[in-house]
Design an enzyme around this catalytic site. Structure first.
Site, PDB file in Angstrom:
ATOM      1  NE  ARG A  70      -1.625  -2.136   2.804  1.00 52.24           N
ATOM      2  CZ  ARG A  70      -1.709  -3.405   2.383  1.00 52.24           C
ATOM      3  NH1 ARG A  70      -2.730  -3.793   1.701  1.00 52.24           N
ATOM      4  NH2 ARG A  70      -0.755  -4.270   2.671  1.00 52.24           N
ATOM      5  CB  THR A  71       3.347   2.627   2.353  1.00 52.29           C
ATOM      6  OG1 THR A  71       2.599   2.082   3.434  1.00 52.29           O
ATOM      7  CG2 THR A  71       3.850   4.009   2.724  1.00 52.29           C
TER       8      THR A  71
ATOM      9  CE  LYS B 139      26.544  -2.504  -5.511  1.00 47.09           C
ATOM     10  NZ  LYS B 139      26.590  -1.368  -6.447  1.00 47.09           N
TER      11      LYS B 139
ATOM     12  NE  ARG C  74       7.002   0.735   4.998  1.00 42.63           N
ATOM     13  CZ  ARG C  74       5.794   0.183   4.924  1.00 42.63           C
ATOM     14  NH1 ARG C  74       5.673  -1.088   4.569  1.00 42.63           N
ATOM     15  NH2 ARG C  74       4.719   0.883   5.187  1.00 42.63           N
TER      16      ARG C  74
ATOM     17  CG  HIS D 182       3.199   3.628   8.716  1.00 43.41           C
ATOM     18  ND1 HIS D 182       3.305   4.516   7.650  1.00 43.41           N
ATOM     19  CD2 HIS D 182       2.844   2.435   8.180  1.00 43.41           C
ATOM     20  CE1 HIS D 182       3.014   3.868   6.529  1.00 43.41           C
ATOM     21  NE2 HIS D 182       2.736   2.609   6.824  1.00 43.41           N
TER      22      HIS D 182
HETATM   23  N1   CP Z   1      -0.395  -0.099   5.793  1.00 41.64           N
HETATM   24  C1   CP Z   1       0.808  -0.361   5.270  1.00 41.64           C
HETATM   25  O1   CP Z   1       1.822   0.228   5.667  1.00 41.64           O
HETATM   26  O2   CP Z   1       0.831  -1.324   4.310  1.00 41.64           O
HETATM   27  P1   CP Z   1       2.115  -1.748   3.501  1.00 41.64           P
HETATM   28  O3   CP Z   1       3.076  -2.392   4.481  1.00 41.64           O
HETATM   29  O4   CP Z   1       1.621  -2.710   2.456  1.00 41.64           O
HETATM   30  O5   CP Z   1       2.731  -0.514   2.909  1.00 41.64           O
END
Ligand code: CP
Length: 309
Positions: free
Chosen positions: A51-52, A80, A101, A129
């Site tokens: 999703r993100t 590396k 991320r 998040h």
């Molecule tokens: N909600 C969420 O962070 O989903 P993903 O890990 O798929 O990005």
């Protein structure tokens, strides 16, 4: 130039403006189709995501911008031994904004300190998040018309669930909130969160049984048990199906209780709940695109021309 590391980086007023913009995008998508022409978003994902990452990419593409990036640390020079501090210096020369991320708490923050483009924390370890929280807040505001005076249930892995930590921090700033934390003993919300609530006199309860509290809730935020943060498989297997929200449990909930989930879902919401009008988790996904469009536009506006690489 601004970054987004935590939902608290924006004031409540700034969040309201962001959500107004997201709602305008929702209803006038065509107006924004060239809003990012000539701009490039880099998605640097050192940890898996559906999703993100894809919602950031969809957001940028729907505004006429372009996207570069990697979805796996193994396909980047991190494999590396390159540091995030060095990587972001490169990315700053290739893109105008970056969503990152990382499995390590604080890695996007380190990157933001070396970056000459806005950096968005797209999830750092078990910490925060913030863009999921923006998604959650926009969903609640859009469907309920307000962000105050709720009894909020958060259920599942409250220890490792970064979406939970970010959401509680964000909701603390609104009046009339009461939190009910529903988790097994081993997955209780961290002390720093309950300490923060105590210091602000915000009421909360910690319980184990969902059935005991579900009738009180205005919305229920379900979460999966975060397998990737466990130190041993045995504990995960023991706890993974501790909660399963099903049709039977939903009978005791308010008629207008929203069921939210950041997704991915594993077993904690039975698929027979998906058709319940209170199931909101797939709508959340769509709001996630609108709010990330609004966020990209807002952060790009904070860059002065002389700051660009
Ligand atoms: N909600 C969420 O962070 O989903 P993903 O890990 O798929 O990005």
């Amino acid at each position: 130039m601004r970054h987004l590391m935590s939902p608290l980086d924006f004031t409540v007023e700034e969040l309201n403006n962001l959500f107004d913009l997201a709602n305008d995008i929702e209803f006038n998508l065509d107006k924004y189709k060239n809003a990012c022409t000539g701009k490039i978003l880099a998605t640097c994902f050192y940890e898996p995501s559906t999703r993100t990452r894809l919602s950031f990419e969809s957001a940028m593409l729907q505004m006429g911008g372009n996207v570069i990036g990697f979805s796996d640390a193994g396909s980047s020079s991190a494999s590396k031994g390159e540091s995030v501090a060095d990587t972001i210096r490169m990315i700053s020369c290739y893109a105008h904004i970056c969503a990152m991320r990382h499995h390590k708490e604080g890695a996007p923050m380190v990157a933001s300190g070396k970056s000459s483009i806005p950096v968005i924390n797209a999830g750092d370890g078990g910490h925060q998040h913030p863009t999921q929280t923006l998604t959650d807040l926009l969903t609640i505001r859009s469907l309920k018309g307000r962000l105050n005076n709720f009894t909020v249930g958060l259920c599942g892995d409250l220890k490792f669930g970064r979406t939970v930590h970010s959401l509680i921090h964000a909701l603390e700033r609104y009046t009339g909130m009461k939190f009910i934390f529903i988790s097994p003993e081993e997955l209780k919300v961290p002390d720093y969160i309950t300490d923060s609530l105590k210091s602000k006199n915000i009421p909360y309860e910690e319980v184990i049984r969902l059935d005991d509290v579900i009738p009180q809730l205005d919305f229920l935020y379900m979460t999966r048990v975060q397998k990737e943060r466990f130190f041993n498989e045995e504990d995960y297997v023991r706890l993974k199906d501790f909660y399963v929200l099903d049709k039977e449990k939903m009978k005791n909930a308010k008629a207008d209780m929203l069921v939210l989930h950041p997704l991915p879902r594993v077993n904690e919401i039975a698929v027979d709940v998906d058709d319940d009008p209170r199931a909101t988790y797939f709508k959340q996904v769509q709001y996630g695109v609108y709010v990330r469009m609004a966020l990209i536009l807002t952060l790009l506006k904070t860059v002065r021309r002389d700051e660009e690489c």
